[in-house]
Structures are given as structure tokens and as C-alpha cells.
Design a protein around this motif. Structure first.
Motif, PDB file in Angstrom:
ATOM      1  N   LEU A 318      16.161   8.536   3.777  1.00 53.17           N
ATOM      2  CA  LEU A 318      14.747   8.155   3.841  1.00 53.17           C
ATOM      3  C   LEU A 318      14.431   7.395   5.119  1.00 53.17           C
ATOM      4  O   LEU A 318      13.281   7.359   5.550  1.00 53.17           O
ATOM      5  N   ALA A 319      15.445   6.789   5.727  1.00 54.76           N
ATOM      6  CA  ALA A 319      15.226   6.040   6.967  1.00 54.76           C
ATOM      7  C   ALA A 319      16.500   6.091   7.793  1.00 54.76           C
ATOM      8  O   ALA A 319      17.600   6.279   7.264  1.00 54.76           O
ATOM      9  N   MET A 320      16.349   5.909   9.107  1.00 50.78           N
ATOM     10  CA  MET A 320      17.505   5.933  10.002  1.00 50.78           C
ATOM     11  C   MET A 320      17.176   5.170  11.267  1.00 50.78           C
ATOM     12  O   MET A 320      16.007   4.978  11.620  1.00 50.78           O
ATOM     13  N   LEU A 339      18.470  15.894   8.367  1.00 48.50           N
ATOM     14  CA  LEU A 339      18.453  14.610   7.659  1.00 48.50           C
ATOM     15  C   LEU A 339      17.128  14.345   6.953  1.00 48.50           C
ATOM     16  O   LEU A 339      17.079  13.609   5.973  1.00 48.50           O
ATOM     17  N   ARG A 340      16.019  14.897   7.501  1.00 46.47           N
ATOM     18  CA  ARG A 340      14.699  14.791   6.864  1.00 46.47           C
ATOM     19  C   ARG A 340      14.248  13.344   6.614  1.00 46.47           C
ATOM     20  O   ARG A 340      13.769  13.016   5.528  1.00 46.47           O
ATOM     21  N   PRO A 341      14.384  12.426   7.563  1.00 45.72           N
ATOM     22  CA  PRO A 341      13.963  11.044   7.294  1.00 45.72           C
ATOM     23  C   PRO A 341      12.445  10.914   7.197  1.00 45.72           C
ATOM     24  O   PRO A 341      11.702  11.674   7.832  1.00 45.72           O
ATOM     25  N   SER A 342      11.999   9.954   6.425  1.00 48.02           N
ATOM     26  CA  SER A 342      10.571   9.617   6.399  1.00 48.02           C
ATOM     27  C   SER A 342      10.225   8.672   7.536  1.00 48.02           C
ATOM     28  O   SER A 342       9.087   8.636   7.989  1.00 48.02           O
ATOM     29  N   ALA A 343      11.194   7.883   7.974  1.00 45.66           N
ATOM     30  CA  ALA A 343      10.954   6.913   9.044  1.00 45.66           C
ATOM     31  C   ALA A 343      12.205   6.772   9.886  1.00 45.66           C
ATOM     32  O   ALA A 343      13.329   6.865   9.390  1.00 45.66           O
ATOM     33  N   ALA A 344      11.997   6.559  11.185  1.00 48.46           N
ATOM     34  CA  ALA A 344      13.097   6.313  12.111  1.00 48.46           C
ATOM     35  C   ALA A 344      12.786   5.050  12.908  1.00 48.46           C
ATOM     36  O   ALA A 344      11.614   4.743  13.159  1.00 48.46           O
ATOM     37  N   PHE A 345      13.825   4.338  13.302  1.00 50.79           N
ATOM     38  CA  PHE A 345      13.662   3.092  14.045  1.00 50.79           C
ATOM     39  C   PHE A 345      14.427   3.190  15.356  1.00 50.79           C
ATOM     40  O   PHE A 345      15.565   3.674  15.390  1.00 50.79           O
ATOM     41  N   ILE A 346      13.793   2.748  16.426  1.00 48.46           N
ATOM     42  CA  ILE A 346      14.391   2.820  17.751  1.00 48.46           C
ATOM     43  C   ILE A 346      14.485   1.407  18.316  1.00 48.46           C
ATOM     44  O   ILE A 346      13.479   0.719  18.459  1.00 48.46           O
ATOM     45  N   SER A 347      15.702   0.990  18.638  1.00 48.28           N
ATOM     46  CA  SER A 347      15.915  -0.327  19.232  1.00 48.28           C
ATOM     47  C   SER A 347      15.907  -0.177  20.751  1.00 48.28           C
ATOM     48  O   SER A 347      16.832   0.387  21.331  1.00 48.28           O
ATOM     49  N   VAL A 384      -3.267  17.180  26.057  1.00 48.86           N
ATOM     50  CA  VAL A 384      -3.807  17.461  24.722  1.00 48.86           C
ATOM     51  C   VAL A 384      -2.712  18.169  23.930  1.00 48.86           C
ATOM     52  O   VAL A 384      -2.563  19.389  24.027  1.00 48.86           O
ATOM     53  N   PRO A 385      -1.907  17.436  23.176  1.00 47.41           N
ATOM     54  CA  PRO A 385      -0.791  18.059  22.472  1.00 47.41           C
ATOM     55  C   PRO A 385      -1.266  19.077  21.442  1.00 47.41           C
ATOM     56  O   PRO A 385      -2.268  18.850  20.744  1.00 47.41           O
ATOM     57  N   PRO A 386      -0.600  20.226  21.330  1.00 53.62           N
ATOM     58  CA  PRO A 386      -0.931  21.177  20.280  1.00 53.62           C
ATOM     59  C   PRO A 386      -0.481  20.662  18.922  1.00 53.62           C
ATOM     60  O   PRO A 386       0.225  19.651  18.826  1.00 53.62           O
ATOM     61  N   THR A 387      -0.883  21.345  17.875  1.00 52.79           N
ATOM     62  CA  THR A 387      -0.411  20.980  16.543  1.00 52.79           C
ATOM     63  C   THR A 387       1.097  21.167  16.490  1.00 52.79           C
ATOM     64  O   THR A 387       1.606  22.222  16.848  1.00 52.79           O
ATOM     65  N   PRO A 388       1.867  20.151  16.045  1.00 53.25           N
ATOM     66  CA  PRO A 388       3.331  20.294  16.040  1.00 53.25           C
ATOM     67  C   PRO A 388       3.774  21.319  15.004  1.00 53.25           C
ATOM     68  O   PRO A 388       3.199  21.408  13.913  1.00 53.25           O
ATOM     69  N   PRO A 389       4.791  22.121  15.320  1.00 55.28           N
ATOM     70  CA  PRO A 389       5.260  23.124  14.365  1.00 55.28           C
ATOM     71  C   PRO A 389       6.005  22.533  13.174  1.00 55.28           C
ATOM     72  O   PRO A 389       6.129  23.183  12.144  1.00 55.28           O
ATOM     73  N   LEU A 390       6.508  21.299  13.301  1.00 50.76           N
ATOM     74  CA  LEU A 390       7.224  20.651  12.210  1.00 50.76           C
ATOM     75  C   LEU A 390       6.546  19.329  11.857  1.00 50.76           C
ATOM     76  O   LEU A 390       5.878  18.729  12.701  1.00 50.76           O
ATOM     77  N   PRO A 391       6.693  18.872  10.621  1.00 50.89           N
ATOM     78  CA  PRO A 391       6.068  17.602  10.251  1.00 50.89           C
ATOM     79  C   PRO A 391       6.602  16.455  11.105  1.00 50.89           C
ATOM     80  O   PRO A 391       7.817  16.318  11.272  1.00 50.89           O
ATOM     81  N   PRO A 392       5.741  15.627  11.666  1.00 54.66           N
ATOM     82  CA  PRO A 392       6.207  14.483  12.457  1.00 54.66           C
ATOM     83  C   PRO A 392       6.960  13.478  11.588  1.00 54.66           C
ATOM     84  O   PRO A 392       6.743  13.382  10.382  1.00 54.66           O
ATOM     85  N   ILE A 393       7.852  12.745  12.214  1.00 59.64           N
ATOM     86  CA  ILE A 393       8.583  11.661  11.560  1.00 59.64           C
ATOM     87  C   ILE A 393       8.053  10.353  12.130  1.00 59.64           C
ATOM     88  O   ILE A 393       8.160  10.108  13.332  1.00 59.64           O
ATOM     89  N   ARG A 394       7.472   9.553  11.284  1.00 57.46           N
ATOM     90  CA  ARG A 394       6.942   8.278  11.757  1.00 57.46           C
ATOM     91  C   ARG A 394       8.086   7.434  12.303  1.00 57.46           C
ATOM     92  O   ARG A 394       9.123   7.276  11.648  1.00 57.46           O
ATOM     93  N   HIS A 395       7.938   6.900  13.522  1.00 55.17           N
ATOM     94  CA  HIS A 395       9.017   6.110  14.094  1.00 55.17           C
ATOM     95  C   HIS A 395       8.475   4.816  14.691  1.00 55.17           C
ATOM     96  O   HIS A 395       7.353   4.746  15.167  1.00 55.17           O
ATOM     97  N   TYR A 396       9.315   3.809  14.634  1.00 54.70           N
ATOM     98  CA  TYR A 396       8.926   2.446  14.972  1.00 54.70           C
ATOM     99  C   TYR A 396       9.862   1.911  16.051  1.00 54.70           C
ATOM    100  O   TYR A 396      11.084   2.004  15.932  1.00 54.70           O
ATOM    101  N   LEU A 397       9.288   1.337  17.098  1.00 54.60           N
ATOM    102  CA  LEU A 397      10.041   0.866  18.254  1.00 54.60           C
ATOM    103  C   LEU A 397       9.997  -0.654  18.331  1.00 54.60           C
ATOM    104  O   LEU A 397       8.958  -1.274  18.084  1.00 54.60           O
ATOM    105  N   THR A 398      11.132  -1.262  18.682  1.00 55.68           N
ATOM    106  CA  THR A 398      11.125  -2.700  18.919  1.00 55.68           C
ATOM    107  C   THR A 398      10.507  -3.027  20.280  1.00 55.68           C
ATOM    108  O   THR A 398      10.100  -4.164  20.521  1.00 55.68           O
ATOM    109  N   GLY A 399      10.452  -2.049  21.171  1.00 56.86           N
ATOM    110  CA  GLY A 399       9.836  -2.232  22.489  1.00 56.86           C
ATOM    111  C   GLY A 399       9.680  -0.865  23.124  1.00 56.86           C
ATOM    112  O   GLY A 399      10.189   0.130  22.619  1.00 56.86           O
TER     113      GLY A 399
END
Length: 593
Positions: A318-320, A339-347, A384-399
């Protein structure tokens, strides 16, 4: 009584990793409350101060059970040295230390040029790290005797095996490089076997359903679903036509340049919740790689195959945390899709020197290929990005990087205007939800209702296939694939829906377009033909489309998924309760032609 799990991605201001995992449980009767904590990496030397300050502000009473060094890069373990050397912070002075193991003796000495051009030896940072551990009597270095300097030997067929004494005298007295695999560092006692304590995992009996944090990859050895661990390396053991000696191979595999690939990786499991984290691990170990020079080549499944062994929504995380701070060396499109995560985190630190995260990674997280069509030379999105072919994965960055360099992508969010730490909190109730997710449950329930309404007789396995595809590729793709088509046909449906989307509900456009594309796919029509059929079907609905779409068209989609003929689809649409309005039935009929 409920557990809670906290995963803190600590902002270090610059490049580096620091992740704090805390498992908490309240008191039960006379049994005390539980707070078990593991710190995974701590950034550069200055990162130790940021980590300590963060813990003081957010978990001041916490005592660390363990500290993990995923690999010996300065932006991961120098901060651990800083914490061990702090004289007045006992929370770090009774922890168990886990790392890759003992490095070659040669890496304990560095050299520098003096003003006269003479190489002068000095104590390496790795030796400083060992000295800092030794200076704390309460600290147990659990992996001190693990072999991380001679991690592989090759047999006569060029197949990698574990180096075992007495065949390899150098490893006598050392535990194998795979020793940590499968072990739970959240509850393990750090035991190393005779003459020390035997390894034991001791979660409290009065608090069931406890979370675990188990090692899944170490020293390039990847845990497997069945059988022993597999060694995955990109080091070529041949120097021209001749195979190198074992000593030469050992030297290459234990070189500083291989530290990222030797990273430790962990899977946190808490009921249905799963989280993946793995230092700077590289794609070869994550995705898998065939062994070089075997005949025939021996496939070696990577971390992703162990974590999601069935490659469906049931085995997802669910997260990585993306490995290597979002660099292009990890988190491939294949890896994320499986892996199909719902959320990813980038340090990553703001304006970090390495330009993390890389566009290839953010493109993949946004649902695009790593090198999207129309992207500029830096592989960033077009204006102007086109519609993505795959569902986006919400991701969160520390910076993130400054404007003009790489940013986080379309689906990213940075913790604060200049960066900040991110906490992921999982309650007991949340951990017990079906990990397949809301999309899976919703699509499966809808497909089941359609199957019942239209008397399609879809089996549970078919329903699972439809819903699982929806998690990875979206609902439109799920129906197209279930109808026997390919992802190319699904892309045609999405394009058709987008083309018909002026002034109307895009969701309705996708629904109407899907009816035709599903049948065209089942009939083996090329994607272009499916797209034309979808466009015609949508056009037939006219301006009253929002009112016309309803259970009738939904029933038509169900019939499409079952591979029914055009007449049956039209009948399903007309017989639904309430029946489909004229334009919807017409669209269904056109879809079957």
C-alpha cells in the motif's frame, strides 16, 4: 487492544535517507504499554542532528530498539555515527545495529595527498563507524560477523553460490551474507548464534496481530518464494574470454561502487497493510535479472516477485519509499506496476546536488512511461501532459529541486514550501481493511452487480481479474482486457473517450466508449478500429448523454466483458431496470457491429 504503526520520513535538508518506524500498543491490565522503534539510516553527519531534533519534537520518550544501516554511503550512515557519538542521548546507546556486515579490511583505511604529493593513510569513515559502536557497551552490532566482503562464489557452470568454508578459507568464522534475510528487526533480539545468544523474535503474547519488519534483500541476495535466496548482480565475472579468479570477483563485488546494489531492503507487514523500503537498492535486485554466462541463462526473480508473488492486487504494497531518493536506478515502471502502491515517498533534499528525483521516476509515478512520447530532452513532461495510460501513484517528497530542474511530477506533493518531514500513520482498523483497495472492491462489486443483472454468470476468478486489472491499469483497461483484448485496445478506448469529452461528463464518455472497444477487442479488431467504433458510439448518444447513461449501459458493459454478441448487448441494455434510453441502446448496438 489496538496497535498503531508510524512511519516517519525525516527531512534532512540535503540528500540522504532517514526513516523512523514506531509500533505502539497501549497497556493491557498489568502489562505495560509498548513502543518499539527502528531507525533506518540517518543521512550525512549533519543528518544526525536533524534526526535527533525530529525525534525530540515528535517522539521524545521513544527508545530505539534497533538502528539499521542499509548500506555504506555517506548520506545514509554518517548520521548514525553522529547519533552514536552523542554523549547525552541514551536513546541511541542501547540499540541493536544491523547493516550489510563486515567489509574488507582494505576499506578501513583511506588515503589523502599531503602538500608534498605523498599518500598518507587515515582512518576511514567505516572504521570510525565501527569505533563508535565499540565505544557504546550497550550497543550490540548484530551483523558484525556477517560476511559482506566475499559475497559470492561461482560453480563450474558459472552459477552463483554462497561462499562457504572450508572451500573459501577467508569466510571461516563468518556468517553468510544472507544471514539477515527473513529476520524481523522490529522484534528480533540481535542474537547471532553461538557463542552469542541464538536469534529469537519475542513479540508480546498479550498484544496479538503485531507488525513485523523483515529483511527481504541483503548483499545482492534476494529472498525467494520457494527455495534458497538468489544472487543478483550486474558484475561481469568474465574479463574478456576468461573467467576472473574468485579473489578478483570478490574484490569487484565488495568495491565501494557496489554498495548501492548491496543495500538492505525490508517489508513491513501489519495485518493487511504492507510497506517496502530498501536504501539505494538498484533495478537488477528489485526487478530481477538472469544470471550471466550460464547455459541456458538462469532467471533470478527480484524483490518484486517475492513481495507480490501472485502479481495481483492481493500481493500489493500500500505504500513504499522509492529507492535511491527517486533516482532512475530504481523504481522502474515494471516494479511500480507490479507492486501497485497507493502512495510512494521520496527522500530528497531541496536543491540537492544529485537532482533527485529523476524525471524517469516521476514519469512512472505519474502513470506515464519512463520516456513519454512528446517529452523534452530532459524526459520531463510536455507543457500540456496527455492523459496518463496508467493510474498515477500519489507520491510525497521531503524536498524537491528548484524550478527549472526536476520537480515531483503531476501527482506529487512536497511537505511544505521548502520541504519537510512526512508521517504515515496506520491504525489497527485501517490495517485490517482489504489491501486490494477501494478501487478493487468498487470495481469488483460493480462487475458482480452487472453480472447478476445481465445474467452473465461471471465467476469469482473472473471478477477478481477484472478488479485487479482496474487497480493497475484503470477501469477501462480492466473491462477491455477481461473481454479478451490487449492494453493497446484499452488505450484506444481511453483515447476515444477523451476525444468525445467536449462539454460532457468524461466518466460517461469512458463508459460509452468502453462498450464498443470491448467488443472490438474481443473480435480482434486493431486499436484504431476500436477507437473509431467508440467515437461513433459516443457521438450517437448526442447532447442528452448524461441522462441516457445508466444501468442499461452498465449492463451492456457487463455483456461486453463476457464476450457477448452485439444483439445480446443491446438486449441486456434494453432489459435492464430501469431500461437504457434510446441513445444508450443504440450505442450498445453499434458496439456489437
Amino acid at each position: 487492544m489496538p496497535w498503531t504503526v508510524e512511519i516517519h520520513h525525516i527531512y534532512l535538508r540535503s540528500s540522504g535517507d532517514a526513516t523512523l518506524v514506531i509500533a505502539r500498543h497501549p497497556a493491557v491490565g498489568a502489562n505495560p504499554p509498548i513502543a518499539r522503534a527502528v531507525l533506518i539510516d540517518a543521512g550525512r553527519a549533519g543528518g544526525g542532528g536533524y534526526v535527533d531534533g525530529y525525534i525530540n519534537a515528535n517522539a521524545p520518550a521513544i527508545q530505539l530498539h534497533a538502528m539499521v544501516v542499509t548500506h555504506f554511503d555517506e548520506d545514509h550512515y554518517y548520521g548514525i555515527i553522529n547519533l552514536l557519538q552523542r554523549p547525552v542521548t541514551p536513546r541511541y546507546h542501547n540499540a541493536i545495529i544491523y547493516d550489510c556486515g563486515s567489509l574488507p579490511v582494505a576499506r578501513r583505511t583511506d588515503y589523502y595527498n599531503n602538500p608534498y604529493g605523498v599518500l598518507v593513510p587515515k582512518v576511514s569513515k567505516y572504521q570510525v563507524y565501527l569505533n563508535a559502536i565499540a565505544a557504546r557497551p550497550g550497543v550490540r552490532h548484530a551483523t558484525a560477523g556477517v560476511n559482506s566482503f566475499y559475497i559470492v562464489q561461482y560453480d563450474g557452470n558459472n552459477f552463483p553460490t554462497l561462499p562457504i568454508a572450508p572451500a573459501v578459507p577467508a569466510v571461516a568464522g563468518f556468517r553468510p551474507p544472507t544471514w539477515l534475510l527473513g529476520k524481523d528487526v522490529l522484534w528480533g533480539n540481535g542474537g547471532s548464534g553461538p557463542p552469542g545468544p541464538v536469534w529469537a523474535e519475542t513479540p508480546p503474547a498479550y498484544a496479538p496481530n503485531h507488525p513485523t519488519l523483515r529483511c527481504v534483500v541483503a548483499n545482492k541476495w534476494v529472498q525467494q518464494v520457494a527455495g534458497p535466496a538468489r544472487f543478483i548482480s550486474t558484475v561481469d565475472i568474465f574479463n574478456g574470454p576468461l573467467r576472473m579468479t574468485d579473489a578478483q570477483i570478490a574484490r569487484l563485488e565488495s568495491a565501494k561502487e557496489q554498495d548501492n546494489a548491496k543495500s538492505l531492503g525490508f517489508l513491513l507487514e501489519f495485518n493487511q497493510f504492507r510497506y517496502y523500503i530498501a536504501g539505494d537498492l538498484e533495478r537488477a535486485q528489485e526487478d530481477g535479472l538472469a544470471t550471466l554466462h550460464t547455459a541456458p541463462p538462469q532467471p533470478n526473480p527480484g524483490v518484486v516477485a517475492f513481495i507480490n508473488r501472485t502479481n495481483d492486487a492481493t500481493g500489493r504494497v500500500l505504500a513504499m519509499k522509492t529507492s535511491h531518493h527517486g533516482a532512475a536506478t530504481a523504481s522502474s515502471r515494471t516494479f511500480l506496476t507490479m507492486l501497485r502502491p497507493s502512495a510512494a515517498f521520496i527522500s530528497c533534499g531541496r536543491r540537492n546536488r544529485y537532482w533527485h528525483p529523476f524525471p524517469e521516476t516521476t514519469n512512472s509515478l505519474d502513470g506515464y512511461p519512463e520516456h513519454p512520447v512528446g517529452a523534452n530532452a530532459a524526459d520531463q513532461h510536455p507543457d500540456v501532459p496527455p492523459t496518463p495510460p496508467l493510474p498515477p501513484i500519489r507520491h510525497y517528497l521531503t524536498g524537491y529541486q528548484a524550478a527549472g530542474l526536476t520537480l515531483g511530477g503531476e501527482s506529487s506533493q512536497t511537505a511544505g514550501p521548502d520541504g519537510g518531514s512526512i508521517r504515515l500513520l496506520v491504525s489497527e482498523a485501517q490495517s485490517q481493511r482489504d489491501r486490494r483497495g477501494q478501487v478493487f472492491r468498487g470495481v469488483r462489486a460493480a462487475a458482480n452487480q452487472i453480472s447478476v443483472t445481465a445474467v452473465l454468470g461471471l465467476t469469482p476468478a473472473q471478477l477478481d481479474t477484472i478488479a485487479s486489472t482496474a487497480v493497475t491499469h484503470g477501469a477501462v483497461s480492466a473491462c477491455s482486457v477481461a473481454a479478451g483484448g490487449t492494453l493497446a485496445h484499452a488505450d484506444g478506448a481511453k483515447s476515444a473517450a477523451a476525444l468525445a469529452g467536449d462539454g460532457i461528463d468524461m466518466a460517461h464518455a469512458a463508459v460509452a466508449g468502453l462498450v464498443s472497444v470491448g467488443v472490438a477487442a474481443a473480435a480482434g479488431a486493431p486499436p484504431g478500429g476500436a477507437q473509431a467504433a467508440a467515437t461513433a458510439a459516443v457521438a450517437a448518444l448526442g447532447p442528452g448523454m448524461a441522462a441516457a447513461i445508466g444501468p442499461g449501459t452498465a449492463a451492456a458493459i457487463g455483456a461486453t466483458v463476457a464476450g457477448a454478441a452485439g444483439a445480446a448487448i443491446t438486449t441486456a441494455a434494453q432489459n435492464a431496470v430501469p431500461p437504457a434510453a434510446g441513445p444508450a441502446a443504440t450505442a450498445a448496438g453499434m458496439a456489437g457491429r
